[in-house]
Design a protein around this motif. Structure first.
Motif, PDB file in Angstrom:
ATOM      1  N   ALA B  68       0.841  -1.202   0.000  1.00  0.00           N
ATOM      2  CA  ALA B  68       0.000   0.000   0.000  1.00  0.00           C
ATOM      3  C   ALA B  68       0.872   1.245   0.000  1.00  0.00           C
ATOM      4  O   ALA B  68       0.626   2.209  -0.740  1.00  0.00           O
ATOM      5  N   ALA B  70       3.950   1.487  -1.059  1.00  0.00           N
ATOM      6  CA  ALA B  70       4.623   1.612  -2.355  1.00  0.00           C
ATOM      7  C   ALA B  70       3.681   2.177  -3.409  1.00  0.00           C
ATOM      8  O   ALA B  70       4.071   2.997  -4.242  1.00  0.00           O
ATOM      9  N   VAL B  71       2.432   1.740  -3.360  1.00  0.00           N
ATOM     10  CA  VAL B  71       1.457   2.243  -4.328  1.00  0.00           C
ATOM     11  C   VAL B  71       1.194   3.720  -4.081  1.00  0.00           C
ATOM     12  O   VAL B  71       1.089   4.519  -5.010  1.00  0.00           O
ATOM     13  N   ASN B  72       1.126   4.085  -2.831  1.00  0.00           N
ATOM     14  CA  ASN B  72       0.880   5.492  -2.507  1.00  0.00           C
ATOM     15  C   ASN B  72       2.020   6.398  -2.932  1.00  0.00           C
ATOM     16  O   ASN B  72       1.813   7.560  -3.232  1.00  0.00           O
ATOM     17  N   LEU B  74       3.663   5.986  -5.579  1.00  0.00           N
ATOM     18  CA  LEU B  74       3.694   6.065  -7.036  1.00  0.00           C
ATOM     19  C   LEU B  74       3.236   7.432  -7.497  1.00  0.00           C
ATOM     20  O   LEU B  74       2.248   7.957  -7.023  1.00  0.00           O
TER      21      LEU B  74
END
Lengths: 260, 122
Positions: B68, B70-72, B74
């Motif tokens: 989560a 890491a996605v944030n 992005l």
């Protein structure tokens, strides 16, 4: 080439040095260059048409360092450049030269000879495929609307949003299904070019595939081209580490699992 | 055989003739190779490993939170732009390393240090 004194076999293991064995090849063994494990010179002990590639190491507990791990590989690689070699697992040590003959080359003569024959002309190509984190996550977010919406919502809420676990779980699921599909596709395109394949469990989150292929030396360039085409297809999302050909480390293990 | 769609070098992906780094070697020689189990007299001990990037794939809250996070981090506008640029420029026969670095540049436009692309080739 060491002369083996039969009486040495009776001695207690009190000698100053033990014998480290790198691998087994056919005699005569071309002399590997350079130092080996624990800085020992590399030599060969020959018996019955076989040659154990050996070097002296101190008796007792050995504290191997990173350099020793590399040396083990380098010595085997060096022999492999000119002849078929059966690599032993790192850390195989015998009590003395007589033990190398008495406990390895003599009693296992037929098994070792058969293994050498089996791997003649073959080499191991090793492949690791790793997702590029940013690329694969971006791909997942872009192609999965629920993940994308969730990500947006969490981003705007800021802080410790409890939905982060839900988002992470969805990402993990998507990553796992992509990994499975990509690994299958890679294998489907590469396995037909190989005699055998050994697929290992991925060891990191973004690893797509970790596998070794047993390939005929004459077909390595064909394998190169096939893999090259596959790698281009995944440019920017999967990075590849591709090594070999090397001695068949992954395949001798399969051939003679303990108890086999 | 597929014809290269871009790039002029004959090989896009370079094969290393032999393992170069420790990461290549460890799993190769510690877990593989012929085991002469009955005849090994001295076990090699105390191998001072050597942290390899081995975050085992385990389904856990920690893992999920890391994803989560890491996605944030992005930056999707960045990655989309980078994707387009990549399509336009082509790979031009970059080696694998070049490719990894290229991706780093493309996706770390905000200047943050990325540590996730250690490929074990160092």
């Amino acid at each position: 080439m060491a002369v083996v004194d039969q009486s040495a076999a009776e001695r207690e293991p009190t000698s100053e040095t033990a014998v480290y064995v790198y691998g087994v090849t056919r005699a005569p063994c071309a002399q590997p260059r350079g130092a080996g494990v624990m800085d020992g010179a590399v030599d060969a002990i020959e018996h019955g048409g076989l040659a154990a590639i050996v070097g002296p190491v101190p008796t007792g507990a050995i504290r191997a360092k990173r350099r020793d791990l590399l040396r083990h590989t380098e010595v085997l690689q060096d022999v492999f450049a000119t002849q078929t070699v059966i690599p032993l697992r790192f850390g195989t040590v015998f009590d003395g030269e007589a033990a190398v003959v008495g406990e390895l080359l003599a009693p296992r003569h037929d098994e070792l000879t058969a293994l050498l024959r089996r791997f003649d002309g073959l080499g191991e190509l090793r492949l690791r495929a790793l997702y590029l984190e940013q690329a694969i996550l971006a791909e997942i977010v872009r192609s999965d609307p629920p993940i994308s919406r969730l990500s947006e919502a969490i981003r705007s809420s800021g802080g410790a949003d409890p939905r982060r676990v839900q988002l992470g779980e969805a990402v993990a699921r998507s990553l796992a299904s992509r990994r499975m599909a990509d690994a299958d596709a890679l294998l489907a395109s590469l396995v037909p070019q190989a005699r055998d394949v050994d697929v290992e469990e991925p060891v990191s989150e973004y690893e797509v595939l970790r596998a070794s292929f047993l390939v005929e030396q004459g077909k390595v360039s064909t394998f190169d081209r096939r893999l090259d085409a596959v790698a281009r297809d995944h440019e920017g999302r999967i990075s590849f580490t591709y090594t070999g050909p090397m001695p068949p480390h992954s395949f001798v293990a399969l051939a003679t699992a303990p108890g086999a | 055989m597929a014809v290269a769609t871009h790039g002029t070098a004959s090989n896009y992906l370079q094969r290393a003739p032999s393992p170069s780094g420790l990461a290549d070697v460890i799993d190769l020689i510690l877990d593989k190779g012929l085991v002469i189990d009955a005849y090994v007299r001295v076990a090699v001990i105390g191998i001072e490993l050597i942290t390899i990037d081995a975050r085992i794939v385990v389904a856990s809250i920690d893992t999920y939170l890391r994803f989560a996070e890491a996605v944030n981090r992005l930056d999707l506008t960045q990655t989309e732009a980078a994707g387009l640029k990549e399509l336009r420029d082509g790979g031009s026969g970059d080696k694998e390393k070049g490719m990894v670095e290229g991706a780093k540049e493309a996706f770390s436009g905000d200047g943050r240090e990325k540590s996730s692309e250690r490929s074990g080739k160092k």
